[in-house]
Write a protein that holds these residues in place. Structure first.
Motif, PDB file in Angstrom:
ATOM      1  N   ARG A 654      -4.676   6.213  11.073  1.00 24.23           N
ATOM      2  CA  ARG A 654      -3.482   5.898  10.297  1.00 24.23           C
ATOM      3  C   ARG A 654      -2.598   7.133  10.168  1.00 24.23           C
ATOM      4  NH1 ARG A 654      -3.122   3.200   4.196  1.00 24.23           N
ATOM      5  NH2 ARG A 654      -0.851   3.031   4.157  1.00 24.23           N
ATOM      6  N   LYS A 655      -1.307   6.961  10.428  1.00 27.01           N
ATOM      7  CA  LYS A 655      -0.378   8.080  10.371  1.00 27.01           C
ATOM      8  C   LYS A 655      -0.098   8.467   8.929  1.00 27.01           C
ATOM      9  CE  LYS A 655       3.965   9.719  12.392  1.00 27.01           C
ATOM     10  NZ  LYS A 655       5.141   9.348  13.205  1.00 27.01           N
ATOM     11  N   MET A 688       9.883   7.229   5.829  1.00 27.40           N
ATOM     12  CA  MET A 688       9.055   6.599   6.856  1.00 27.40           C
ATOM     13  C   MET A 688       7.904   5.799   6.256  1.00 27.40           C
ATOM     14  SD  MET A 688      10.790   7.515   9.365  1.00 27.40           S
ATOM     15  CE  MET A 688       9.776   6.814  10.640  1.00 27.40           C
ATOM     16  N   ARG A 689       7.811   5.792   4.908  1.00 28.28           N
ATOM     17  CA  ARG A 689       6.757   5.061   4.195  1.00 28.28           C
ATOM     18  C   ARG A 689       5.370   5.482   4.707  1.00 28.28           C
ATOM     19  NH1 ARG A 689      10.820   4.169   1.582  1.00 28.28           N
ATOM     20  NH2 ARG A 689      11.293   2.221   0.485  1.00 28.28           N
ATOM     21  N   LEU A 690       5.152   6.793   4.776  1.00 31.69           N
ATOM     22  CA  LEU A 690       3.863   7.323   5.194  1.00 31.69           C
ATOM     23  C   LEU A 690       3.074   7.767   3.974  1.00 31.69           C
ATOM     24  CD1 LEU A 690       4.871   9.596   8.207  1.00 31.69           C
ATOM     25  CD2 LEU A 690       3.888   7.310   8.293  1.00 31.69           C
ATOM     26  N   PRO A 691       1.765   7.551   3.954  1.00 33.45           N
ATOM     27  CA  PRO A 691       0.947   8.132   2.887  1.00 33.45           C
ATOM     28  C   PRO A 691       1.130   9.648   2.864  1.00 33.45           C
ATOM     29  CG  PRO A 691      -0.322   6.538   4.159  1.00 33.45           C
ATOM     30  CD  PRO A 691       0.973   6.733   4.885  1.00 33.45           C
ATOM     31  N   LEU A 729       5.541   8.356  -5.824  1.00 34.40           N
ATOM     32  CA  LEU A 729       4.449   7.690  -6.546  1.00 34.40           C
ATOM     33  C   LEU A 729       4.627   6.185  -6.574  1.00 34.40           C
ATOM     34  CD1 LEU A 729       3.882  10.081  -9.576  1.00 34.40           C
ATOM     35  CD2 LEU A 729       2.280   9.603  -7.735  1.00 34.40           C
ATOM     36  N   SER A 730       5.862   5.708  -6.510  1.00 37.21           N
ATOM     37  CA  SER A 730       6.098   4.267  -6.554  1.00 37.21           C
ATOM     38  C   SER A 730       6.344   3.676  -5.178  1.00 37.21           C
ATOM     39  CB  SER A 730       7.305   3.954  -7.450  1.00 37.21           C
ATOM     40  OG  SER A 730       8.479   4.524  -6.916  1.00 37.21           O
ATOM     41  N   LEU A 731       6.285   4.490  -4.122  1.00 37.89           N
ATOM     42  CA  LEU A 731       6.633   3.995  -2.799  1.00 37.89           C
ATOM     43  C   LEU A 731       5.516   4.138  -1.773  1.00 37.89           C
ATOM     44  CD1 LEU A 731      10.263   5.400  -2.589  1.00 37.89           C
ATOM     45  CD2 LEU A 731       9.610   3.021  -2.920  1.00 37.89           C
ATOM     46  N   VAL A 732       4.728   5.188  -1.849  1.00 42.35           N
ATOM     47  CA  VAL A 732       3.682   5.417  -0.846  1.00 42.35           C
ATOM     48  C   VAL A 732       2.416   5.898  -1.548  1.00 42.35           C
ATOM     49  CG1 VAL A 732       5.329   6.009   0.977  1.00 42.35           C
ATOM     50  CG2 VAL A 732       4.399   7.827  -0.456  1.00 42.35           C
TER      51      VAL A 732
END
Length: 803
Positions: A654-655, A688-691, A729-732
């Motif tokens: 996972r990226k 990019m919605r990456l962890p 904190l609220s996105l990824v």
């Protein structure tokens, strides 16, 4: 009807169940009022209702707005509210709000919902009434409590206290996966039910899932038989059967008796379902769903009872005797329901939802066939909502006939333009293992490869029709022009171009929201925009033309401007300087400080990356950034690499975005350059919605004691873009590890994460180090005394402390 107060009913739901409820309300001679946010105004339930009231907001959150829905009911002259299933259907506070507003809540009492709508309370209630339950926690459970339970009982199921439908629910067979599962369940439960409280119970590995339909009038209760819901994908039911073809009569009577025992103890009113896990001849109460179920259709098929009509009459004051249910109805044959979802399963069994416009919609029909749906040709499916589009029910005198009728209907069902699970559902109901039974909840996972390879006999014609219609409606790219297309179905959030614009290769053309994530759509090469057929805010299908234009031949990739002939210049000095800075970056703080880092028992920043990331997957960002010293003319005389290594990597495939502090460079102290690099990485992870993974070792806010002593000043950042850290904190997903002294803004980055791991003996978290404390208070404290594991063991700063 028994009461004139129910002359108008507000339907507090959407999708196929809202259409079903509207039909029942109108058949009872009443009026139905729909509700909807702006992004759901084209749904079928809005068209079918006698009136419709807009709700504020959008998406699922709009249907969870209890105050807005109660207000809509009052303003539209409704005397009652039917919540359907999901959303607010099990919310005791909403039921009480309705009662306080003089509205009839068509469902159980608030008192019953407080017991049965909370899964832990329901388990305790069942145990108190001598109905067996699987071992589990009681009440809202913390991660540490869940871990302690799992250490004692082994594999567990993490479950949402509120709601149902398989949401907020995950199996955990490896204790190391518990924290991630806990956070995923919490997030999903919060989004689906507005309540993120969880509990855990011991995992039953291969049970059958049997549920009993009950109905009560507040004085008497009755059961209407059981349903077998064992065919599930990741704990969400897919195929339901009534009655269960695999239960013997003795076990059937025992389970129904347990359900009635609990319903009587509650003085149950309205519809409800009591669910059990069956293992051999043993059964355990799992949960109660105090509402109408998705699969109520199969009970209606074998009993002949319209359950929604019965709900309406009981809400109006009728008794079970009034509606002919003093005795349990005798089942007539079997009914099999298949849920039709706009999704496919991947090779791992994970659902891949589909969204866009339905290009063709042909319903099956015939003896013993029923279809409940909210679909229609031309309907643009919103990716913000559940993927259930229809339920196909087959009824027959025996189980085999019911399964064949369901299979035939699935084969005849044509949905053009979108991916569905019709093939999977058809594979199941035609599988010899399904018809011979008995089956348990592991059936789909066990036979997944075989099921996914199956195709319905009518599939080719539906695909051909969808392809033909798709070609008819797709905007045409002019000859010689270049098109920019939507890579997936979704909501077009914004357009960054207009006709006449010139864009460079890789420039953002549009932002597309799909699967609750934003995706940047970029220009494939430099081009002049000639047309933009798409509109911001619209839903677009995969492959839809967003913009088209004329390619700019010989364009500079960096600017999109036409290139001119230039005399070749000598860049060798610059190339050499770039190579030198790369070497400096990899040398970090130099041999001496690297040796000291290792002598302290710590890996270097780059060794940590190599140990964590999948081999060869790390791609560095900003390797040339550094600290510069300047001469009197402003020329840089010395550049030290920034003590923060940033980039992307893959972790178990996972990226992720990975930011790693380098303590060998200035002890991890920060300045404007390093904070700009950190903030860039946080923004990149967000876009990019990456962890986001942070490996922390040092990183004060830049308040250097040495600089203050030598120069008389120090760098103190003023809010260096920390909005990015908070927003993430609220996105990824955000994880952080304290691998050394984590100070000041480094400590802030640690606590502003979903999972903080503190390494005992190496890591500390504090706002100011020993020299600052000594200078300010006169106290001589060690780093461990300021912020070591013993300090943070029980204060919530770190979610996990590891040796």
């Amino acid at each position: 009807m028994e009461s004139p107060s129910l002359s108008r009913v507000l339907i507090a739901n959407r999708g196929e169940i809202a259409v079903r409820l509207i039909r029942a309300v109108r058949e009872a001679g009443l009026e139905a009022v729909a509700v909807h946010p702006a992004d759901d105004r084209d749904s079928l339930h809005v068209r079918r209702a006698d009136a419709a009231v807009p709700l504020p907001g959008e998406g699922v959150a709009a249907y969870l707005d209890a105050a807005a829905i109660a207000c809509a009911a009052r303003q539209s002259g409704c005397g009652a509210v039917h919540p359907g299933y999901g959303f607010l259907s099990e919310n005791a506070d909403f039921a009480q709000l309705c009662a306080d507003a003089g509205l009839v809540f068509i469902g159980p009492t608030p008192e019953t919902l407080r017991v049965m709508g909370d899964k832990a309370q329901a388990r305790a209630f069942a145990a108190a009434h001598k109905v067996a339950v699987l071992p589990g926690t009681s009440g809202p459970t913390t991660l540490e409590e869940a871990r302690a339970f799992a250490e004692k009982h082994g594999a567990v199921m993490v479950k949402a206290l509120s709601g149902g439908g398989g949401r907020g629910m995950l199996e955990v067979t490896d204790l190391n996966d518990l924290a991630e599962a806990f956070e995923r369940c919490r997030s999903e439960a919060r989004a689906a039910f507005g309540n993120d409280a969880l509990y855990v119970e011991r995992l039953a590995l291969r049970p059958r899932h049997i549920e009993v339909q009950v109905i009560g009038d507040g004085r008497a209760v009755q059961h209407l038989g059981e349903r077998d819901c064992s065919i599930q994908r990741r704990h969400q039911k897919l195929i339901e059967v009534a009655p269960s073809p695999s239960l013997n009569d003795k076990l059937r009577q025992r389970i129904a008796g347990a359900a009635l025992q609990l319903a009587k103890a509650l003085n149950y009113r309205s519809l409800g379902t009591f669910e059990f896990l069956v293992d051999g001849d043993e059964f355990f109460f799992m949960e109660a769903n105090p509402r109408l179920q998705v699969e109520h259709t199969v009970t209606e098929g074998v009993t002949g009872v319209d359950l929604v009509a019965a709900q309406l009459r009981i809400a109006a004051g009728a008794s079970l005797a009034d509606i002919g249910l003093s005795e349990p109805p005798r089942p007539r044959g079997f009914a099999v329901q298949a849920r039709v979802n706009l999704e496919t399963l991947d090779a791992d069994g994970l659902p891949r939802p589909s969204a866009g416009t339905i290009r063709g919609f042909a319903l099956p029909f015939g003896p013993g066939v029923r279809v409940d749906t909210c679909g229609y040709s031309g309907y643009r499916v919103n990716p913000r909502y559940d993927s259930l589009i229809a339920k196909v029910i087959g009824h027959g005198d025996d189980f085999a006939t019911a399964a064949r009728r369901c299979a035939t209907a699935l084969a005849e069902f044509e949905i053009g333009g979108l991916a569905t699970n019709l093939d999977l559902a058809h594979a199941i109901v035609t599988d010899s293992d399904f018809t011979s039974g008995p089956l348990d909840t592991s059936y789909i996972a066990t036979h997944l490869n075989r099921l996914l390879a199956h195709r319905r006999p009518a599939l080719a014609s539906a695909d051909a029709q969808a392809e033909l219609i798709q070609k008819e409606v797709q905007p045409i790219v002019p000859a010689g022009a270049l098109g920019v297309f939507a890579p997936m179905s979704g909501v077009l959030v914004s357009l960054a171009v207009a006709p006449g614009d010139t864009v460079q290769a890789g420039a953002t053309v549009a932002v597309l929201e799909a699967m609750k994530m934003e995706h940047l759509i970029r220009a494939p090469q430099a081009m002049r925009i000639d047309a933009v057929p798409a509109q911001a805010g619209a839903m677009v299908d995969q492959g839809y033309l967003l913009a088209c234009g004329t390619p700019i031949q010989g364009a500079d990739e960096a600017t999109g401007a036409a290139m001119v002939n230039q005399q070749a210049e000598d860049w060798s000095a610059e190339v050499a300087e770039i190579e030198r800075r790369h070497q400096l970056a990899h040398a970090m703080g130099g041999p001496g400080k690297v040796a000291r880092q290792r002598g302290d028992g710590k890996l270097t920043a780059r060794e940590r990356i190599e140990a964590m990331a999948d081999a060869g997957s790390f791609r560095e960002i900003g390797a040339l950034a550094g600290f510069a010293s300047y001469d009197g003319s402003g020329q840089a005389t010395q550049v030290l690499p920034a003590n923060f290594v940033a980039g992307t990597a893959r972790l178990n495939g996972r990226k992720i975005a990975l930011g790693v502090d380098d303590f060998t460079g200035r002890g991890g102290s920060g300045d404007a350059a390093i904070h700009a690099k950190q903030i860039y990485l946080e923004h990149y992870a967000r876009q990019m919605r990456l962890p986001m993974v942070r490996l922390l070792d040092g990183q004060s806010g830049g308040g250097s004691v040495k600089m203050a002593r030598d120069a008389g000043y120090t760098y103190i950042p003023v809010n260096p873009g920390w909005d990015a850290v908070v927003d993430n904190l609220s996105l990824v997903p955000v994880a952080a590890a304290a691998l050394g002294p984590t100070v000041g803004l480094g400590a802030a980055r640690f606590v502003m994460s979903h999972l903080g791991v503190l390494v005992e003996g190496l890591g500390q978290v504090f706002t100011a180090g020993p020299p600052v404390v000594l200078g300010g208070t006169g106290e001589k404290l060690t780093k461990e005394e300021l912020g070591g594991a013993d300090v943070h063991r029980n204060n919530g700063t770190a979610e996990r402390i590891v040796p």
